[in-house]
Design an enzyme around this catalytic site. Sequence first.
Site, PDB file in Angstrom:
ATOM      1  N   GLU A 102     -12.078 -27.625  21.139  1.00  0.00           N
ATOM      2  CA  GLU A 102     -13.502 -28.007  21.072  1.00  0.00           C
ATOM      3  C   GLU A 102     -13.721 -29.305  21.836  1.00  0.00           C
ATOM      4  O   GLU A 102     -12.814 -30.124  21.960  1.00  0.00           O
ATOM      5  CB  GLU A 102     -13.897 -28.247  19.600  1.00  0.00           C
ATOM      6  CG  GLU A 102     -14.688 -27.128  18.963  1.00  0.00           C
ATOM      7  CD  GLU A 102     -16.148 -27.043  19.447  1.00  0.00           C
ATOM      8  OE1 GLU A 102     -16.458 -27.465  20.576  1.00  0.00           O
ATOM      9  OE2 GLU A 102     -16.971 -26.534  18.681  1.00  0.00           O
ATOM     10  N   ASP A 103     -14.937 -29.498  22.317  1.00  0.00           N
ATOM     11  CA  ASP A 103     -15.281 -30.778  22.952  1.00  0.00           C
ATOM     12  C   ASP A 103     -15.530 -31.847  21.890  1.00  0.00           C
ATOM     13  O   ASP A 103     -14.995 -32.936  21.951  1.00  0.00           O
ATOM     14  CB  ASP A 103     -16.499 -30.636  23.884  1.00  0.00           C
ATOM     15  CG  ASP A 103     -17.712 -29.984  23.214  1.00  0.00           C
ATOM     16  OD1 ASP A 103     -17.616 -29.529  22.048  1.00  0.00           O
ATOM     17  OD2 ASP A 103     -18.773 -29.923  23.864  1.00  0.00           O
ATOM     18  N   ILE A 104     -16.369 -31.483  20.900  1.00  0.00           N
ATOM     19  CA  ILE A 104     -16.737 -32.476  19.889  1.00  0.00           C
ATOM     20  C   ILE A 104     -17.055 -31.767  18.579  1.00  0.00           C
ATOM     21  O   ILE A 104     -17.673 -30.710  18.580  1.00  0.00           O
ATOM     22  CB  ILE A 104     -17.937 -33.333  20.396  1.00  0.00           C
ATOM     23  CG1 ILE A 104     -18.315 -34.427  19.388  1.00  0.00           C
ATOM     24  CG2 ILE A 104     -19.150 -32.498  20.747  1.00  0.00           C
ATOM     25  CD1 ILE A 104     -19.216 -35.509  19.974  1.00  0.00           C
ATOM     26  N   ASP A 106     -19.123 -32.495  15.288  1.00  0.00           N
ATOM     27  CA  ASP A 106     -20.178 -33.396  14.812  1.00  0.00           C
ATOM     28  C   ASP A 106     -20.349 -33.155  13.311  1.00  0.00           C
ATOM     29  O   ASP A 106     -19.612 -33.715  12.506  1.00  0.00           O
ATOM     30  CB  ASP A 106     -21.439 -33.070  15.642  1.00  0.00           C
ATOM     31  CG  ASP A 106     -22.627 -33.944  15.334  1.00  0.00           C
ATOM     32  OD1 ASP A 106     -22.494 -34.902  14.562  1.00  0.00           O
ATOM     33  OD2 ASP A 106     -23.720 -33.677  15.873  1.00  0.00           O
ATOM     34  N   THR A 107     -21.265 -32.288  12.903  1.00  0.00           N
ATOM     35  CA  THR A 107     -21.415 -31.993  11.466  1.00  0.00           C
ATOM     36  C   THR A 107     -20.283 -31.095  10.971  1.00  0.00           C
ATOM     37  O   THR A 107     -20.019 -31.027   9.777  1.00  0.00           O
ATOM     38  CB  THR A 107     -22.743 -31.259  11.191  1.00  0.00           C
ATOM     39  OG1 THR A 107     -22.703 -29.985  11.848  1.00  0.00           O
ATOM     40  CG2 THR A 107     -23.928 -32.056  11.684  1.00  0.00           C
ATOM     41  N   GLY A 108     -19.662 -30.369  11.889  1.00  0.00           N
ATOM     42  CA  GLY A 108     -18.603 -29.424  11.518  1.00  0.00           C
ATOM     43  C   GLY A 108     -19.115 -28.005  11.321  1.00  0.00           C
ATOM     44  O   GLY A 108     -18.342 -27.083  11.093  1.00  0.00           O
ATOM     45  N   THR A 110     -20.447 -25.736  13.363  1.00  0.00           N
ATOM     46  CA  THR A 110     -20.025 -24.723  14.333  1.00  0.00           C
ATOM     47  C   THR A 110     -18.682 -24.128  13.931  1.00  0.00           C
ATOM     48  O   THR A 110     -18.533 -22.908  13.821  1.00  0.00           O
ATOM     49  CB  THR A 110     -19.908 -25.350  15.744  1.00  0.00           C
ATOM     50  OG1 THR A 110     -21.135 -26.006  16.052  1.00  0.00           O
ATOM     51  CG2 THR A 110     -19.603 -24.302  16.799  1.00  0.00           C
ATOM     52  N   LYS A 134     -16.980 -36.936  15.364  1.00  0.00           N
ATOM     53  CA  LYS A 134     -17.888 -37.912  14.740  1.00  0.00           C
ATOM     54  C   LYS A 134     -17.671 -37.783  13.240  1.00  0.00           C
ATOM     55  O   LYS A 134     -18.439 -37.099  12.550  1.00  0.00           O
ATOM     56  CB  LYS A 134     -19.339 -37.581  15.094  1.00  0.00           C
ATOM     57  CG  LYS A 134     -19.710 -37.835  16.534  1.00  0.00           C
ATOM     58  CD  LYS A 134     -21.187 -37.512  16.740  1.00  0.00           C
ATOM     59  CE  LYS A 134     -21.609 -37.747  18.169  1.00  0.00           C
ATOM     60  NZ  LYS A 134     -22.970 -37.202  18.417  1.00  0.00           N
ATOM     61  N   ASP A 162     -22.697 -32.455  27.906  1.00  0.00           N
ATOM     62  CA  ASP A 162     -23.947 -32.626  28.656  1.00  0.00           C
ATOM     63  C   ASP A 162     -25.066 -33.223  27.825  1.00  0.00           C
ATOM     64  O   ASP A 162     -25.012 -33.246  26.601  1.00  0.00           O
ATOM     65  CB  ASP A 162     -24.430 -31.263  29.172  1.00  0.00           C
ATOM     66  CG  ASP A 162     -25.007 -30.408  28.045  1.00  0.00           C
ATOM     67  OD1 ASP A 162     -24.365 -30.326  26.981  1.00  0.00           O
ATOM     68  OD2 ASP A 162     -26.098 -29.846  28.216  1.00  0.00           O
TER      69      ASP A 162
HETATM   70  P1  5GP Z   1     -21.413 -29.393  14.962  1.00  0.00           P
HETATM   71  O1  5GP Z   1     -21.602 -27.919  14.723  1.00  0.00           O
HETATM   72  O2  5GP Z   1     -20.036 -29.879  14.614  1.00  0.00           O
HETATM   73  O3  5GP Z   1     -22.494 -30.194  14.301  1.00  0.00           O
HETATM   74  O4  5GP Z   1     -21.685 -29.640  16.498  1.00  0.00           O
HETATM   75  C1  5GP Z   1     -20.782 -29.258  17.463  1.00  0.00           C
HETATM   76  C2  5GP Z   1     -21.467 -29.116  18.795  1.00  0.00           C
HETATM   77  O5  5GP Z   1     -22.597 -29.980  18.906  1.00  0.00           O
HETATM   78  C3  5GP Z   1     -20.550 -29.504  19.917  1.00  0.00           C
HETATM   79  O6  5GP Z   1     -19.758 -28.438  20.378  1.00  0.00           O
HETATM   80  C4  5GP Z   1     -21.530 -30.004  20.975  1.00  0.00           C
HETATM   81  O7  5GP Z   1     -21.966 -28.925  21.763  1.00  0.00           O
HETATM   82  C5  5GP Z   1     -22.698 -30.532  20.196  1.00  0.00           C
HETATM   83  N1  5GP Z   1     -22.696 -32.020  20.077  1.00  0.00           N
HETATM   84  C6  5GP Z   1     -22.555 -32.748  18.946  1.00  0.00           C
HETATM   85  N2  5GP Z   1     -22.615 -34.056  19.198  1.00  0.00           N
HETATM   86  C7  5GP Z   1     -22.808 -34.192  20.532  1.00  0.00           C
HETATM   87  C8  5GP Z   1     -22.949 -35.322  21.413  1.00  0.00           C
HETATM   88  O8  5GP Z   1     -22.903 -36.515  21.040  1.00  0.00           O
HETATM   89  N3  5GP Z   1     -23.105 -35.026  22.727  1.00  0.00           N
HETATM   90  C9  5GP Z   1     -23.169 -33.763  23.204  1.00  0.00           C
HETATM   91  N4  5GP Z   1     -23.345 -33.609  24.522  1.00  0.00           N
HETATM   92  N5  5GP Z   1     -23.042 -32.677  22.416  1.00  0.00           N
HETATM   93  C10 5GP Z   1     -22.870 -32.895  21.087  1.00  0.00           C
END
Ligand code: 5GP
Length: 177
Positions: A102-104, A106-108, A110, A134, A162
């Site tokens: 994964e790239d990032i 965030d909340t988890g 995905t 994060k 992006d």
């Molecule tokens: P989650 O489901 O963990 O909240 O979010 C994961 C996805 O949110 C990542 O794969 C990414 O696409 C997007 N995302 C979350 N934070 C960032 C950020 O700071 N910058 C960018 N470009 N994408 C983010």
Amino acid sequence: MAVINVHDKSFETYLSEDVIQKRVKEIAAAINSEYAGKRPLFICILNGSFMFASDLFKHLTVEAELCFIKLASYKGMKSSGKVVTSIGLEEDLFGKDVIIVEDIVDTGKTLHDFLPKLSHQQPRSMKIATFLHKSEATEYPVKLDYVGFDIPNKFVVGYGLDYDGLGRNLKEIYQLV
Ligand code: 5GP
């Protein structure tokens, strides 16, 4: 510190190319030793993970397979909160040692929504490698096995990530000013 503009926003350097490359090598070294004698399958989540996946893969010495899949879309600067089904997963995961890239995180959400779909196929093992985490933003706890950098809860671009389609080409990570 360099300040750049992407669309209407200003971003400043947060992680330099050198720092990123050093950390990616460390993660590859950990994978090389933990997967010695195995043949992991890397499942890389598009679009954001392409650069991390590519750099990580170059430093692998173990035999490894790789595929890319597409999941949810992330529009603008807030998580869409909605995960669609994966596109492009043709591999049979049964009995395989899977590493999700994964790239990032965030909340988890995905990964939380997607992991059961993979474990359903009964891989032998399943680990997660994320370039950024994060941890302050966690709403859905997911065990992360390899983390490049734990970063503050601020929007970032670069190194594959992006802002509305732009910034993926940057070699560094930039944080919203
Ligand atoms: P989650 O489901 O963990 O909240 O979010 C994961 C996805 O949110 C990542 O794969 C990414 O696409 C997007 N995302 C979350 N934070 C960032 C950020 O700071 N910058 C960018 N470009 N994408 C983010």
